[in-house]
Scaffold this active site. Structure first.
Site, mmCIF file in Angstrom:
data_model
loop_
_atom_site.group_PDB
_atom_site.id
_atom_site.type_symbol
_atom_site.label_atom_id
_atom_site.label_comp_id
_atom_site.label_asym_id
_atom_site.label_seq_id
_atom_site.Cartn_x
_atom_site.Cartn_y
_atom_site.Cartn_z
ATOM 1 N N ARG A 160 -16.143 -3.104 -11.048
ATOM 2 C CA ARG A 160 -17.290 -3.558 -10.264
ATOM 3 C C ARG A 160 -17.543 -2.565 -9.135
ATOM 4 N NH1 ARG A 160 -18.283 -6.210 -13.974
ATOM 5 N NH2 ARG A 160 -18.748 -8.429 -14.153
ATOM 6 N N GLU A 163 -26.150 -2.731 -8.071
ATOM 7 C CA GLU A 163 -26.823 -2.266 -9.286
ATOM 8 C C GLU A 163 -27.886 -3.277 -9.727
ATOM 9 O OE1 GLU A 163 -23.144 -2.049 -11.638
ATOM 10 O OE2 GLU A 163 -23.864 -3.720 -12.847
ATOM 11 N N HIS A 211 -23.574 0.594 -16.413
ATOM 12 C CA HIS A 211 -22.782 -0.624 -16.683
ATOM 13 C C HIS A 211 -22.790 -0.963 -18.175
ATOM 14 C CE1 HIS A 211 -21.233 -4.624 -14.803
ATOM 15 N NE2 HIS A 211 -20.616 -4.353 -15.945
HETATM 16 C C1 DGY Z 1 -18.127 -8.094 -17.743
HETATM 17 O O1 DGY Z 1 -17.974 -8.753 -18.792
HETATM 18 O O2 DGY Z 1 -17.865 -8.544 -16.635
HETATM 19 C C2 DGY Z 1 -18.622 -6.718 -17.910
HETATM 20 O O3 DGY Z 1 -18.729 -6.042 -16.718
HETATM 21 C C3 DGY Z 1 -19.935 -6.700 -18.657
HETATM 22 O O4 DGY Z 1 -19.971 -5.518 -19.365
#
Ligand code: DGY
Length: 328
Positions: free
Chosen positions: A238, A267, A285
């Site tokens: 993240r 983002e 992402h």
């Molecule tokens: C999640 O599942 O949290 C991922 O970041 C999505 O790709």
């Protein structure tokens, strides 16, 4: 009458057909990308459940959803949801862990290798017509093999990343809130170290922590200053884990050699400071973005939603405290 659900992203037909057998499904999508907060508020008003894909769920949205009983994430991360506000209203929150571990670990390696061997930068350079022939001292990258891989956050994804390092003959060190049991350490071929040692020893530092307020900017100016100037930071977790202005300054001044980022604070807005830097690899992402994995994530979220709306306890419930006050 079937329960009404909102699906905030376009899913494949086979999943929608399955959903329509059980629910009245609202899945029309805005033309220009994700729903705005206003759109979401108006469409969730009469729904019993929602399938989310990184949509922000806060108290204001919940106040507009008096019937909502379940908020089911298609993602493993659920920092998009105000879980306490859901719990207070008796709304069950679920996530989709496990099914994306290997795909996200693969992506982490793609990022790491791309940054180490300057793939994205060289691709741009070649397309721009700069290649006039091989030079002896051109395009030097960094060796991955026999280097030290540091992993911050040793959950399922961190361990999947560590297992892949064996083929590169790497030394793997990790730091985690709690040390792994020895069987898991052996399987991951990783040695537990303190945070200072992790920062000081890693040639590649990869972040695999969940995002919480406590973890915000866990890699900031102080931590970056403790890293080797030759090190590369990888983040497929993240964006909020990294103090982005501090990272941009460190990259610009050569205090860390490079970074590879799949996630950003705020983002899809990306700090413009990254855009002019050749020593950073950027991706939108896409850590879990393979068809098979995204389908598995959606299937798990659908299973959770069905269980929640049938009055059961979903497999991936993140707020069991909500059960005591769940809406009828
Ligand atoms: C999640 O599942 O949290 C991922 O970041 C999505 O790709």
């Amino acid at each position: 009458m079937k329960p009404r659900i909102l699906v905030t992203r376009t899913l494949v037909d086979e999943l929608l057909d399955e959903l329509r057998r059980h629910f009245e499904v609202d899945d029309s999508q805005p033309r220009d990308g994700p729903h705005s907060a206003d759109e979401l508020r108006s469409r969730i008003a009469d729904k019993d459940g929602v399938l989310l894909f990184a949509d922000r769920v806060d108290a204001a949205l919940l106040d507009a959803a008096p019937r909502l009983k379940a908020a089911c994430n298609i993602t493993v991360g659920y920092n998009n949801v105000d879980v306490a506000a859901c719990t207070a209203r008796g709304i069950l929150v679920t996530n989709a862990p496990g099914v994306l571990d290997d795909t996200t670990a693969d992506m982490t390696w793609a990022l790491l290798l791309a940054a180490a061997r300057r793939i994205a930068e060289s691709d741009r350079w070649l397309r721009a017509g700069n290649w006039k022939g091989m030079k002896f001292s051109d395009r030097f990258g960094r060796d991955v093999h026999h280097a030290t891989l540091g992993i911050l956050g040793m959950g399922r994804i961190g361990r999947a990343v560590a297992r892949r390092a064996v083929g590169f003959d790497m030394r793997v060190i990790y730091h985690n809130r709690t040390r792994l049991e020895s069987a898991l350490e052996t399987e991951a071929n990783a040695r537990y170290v303190g945070m200072d040692e992790l920062l000081a020893q890693s040639d590649f530092l990869s972040l695999h922590l969940p995002y919480t307020e406590a973890n915000r900017n866990v890699i900031g100016a102080v931590e970056l200053a403790r890293m080797k100037p030759t090190a590369i930071l990888v983040n497929a977790s993240r964006g909020g884990l990294v103090d982005e202005p501090a990272l941009i300054a460190a990259l610009r001044e050569g205090r860390v050699a490079g970074a590879a980022l799949d996630v950003f604070d705020g983002e899809p807005t990306v700090n413009r400071g990254f855009l002019g830097l050749d020593n950073v690899v950027l991706a939108p992402h896409m850590g879990s973005a393979t068809r098979a994995t995204r389908l598995a994530m959606a299937r798990l979220a659908i299973e959770n939603l069905m269980e929640a709306l049938a009055g059961g306890v979903p497999r991936c419930l993140v707020n069991p405290e909500a059960l005591a006050r769940r809406r009828g």
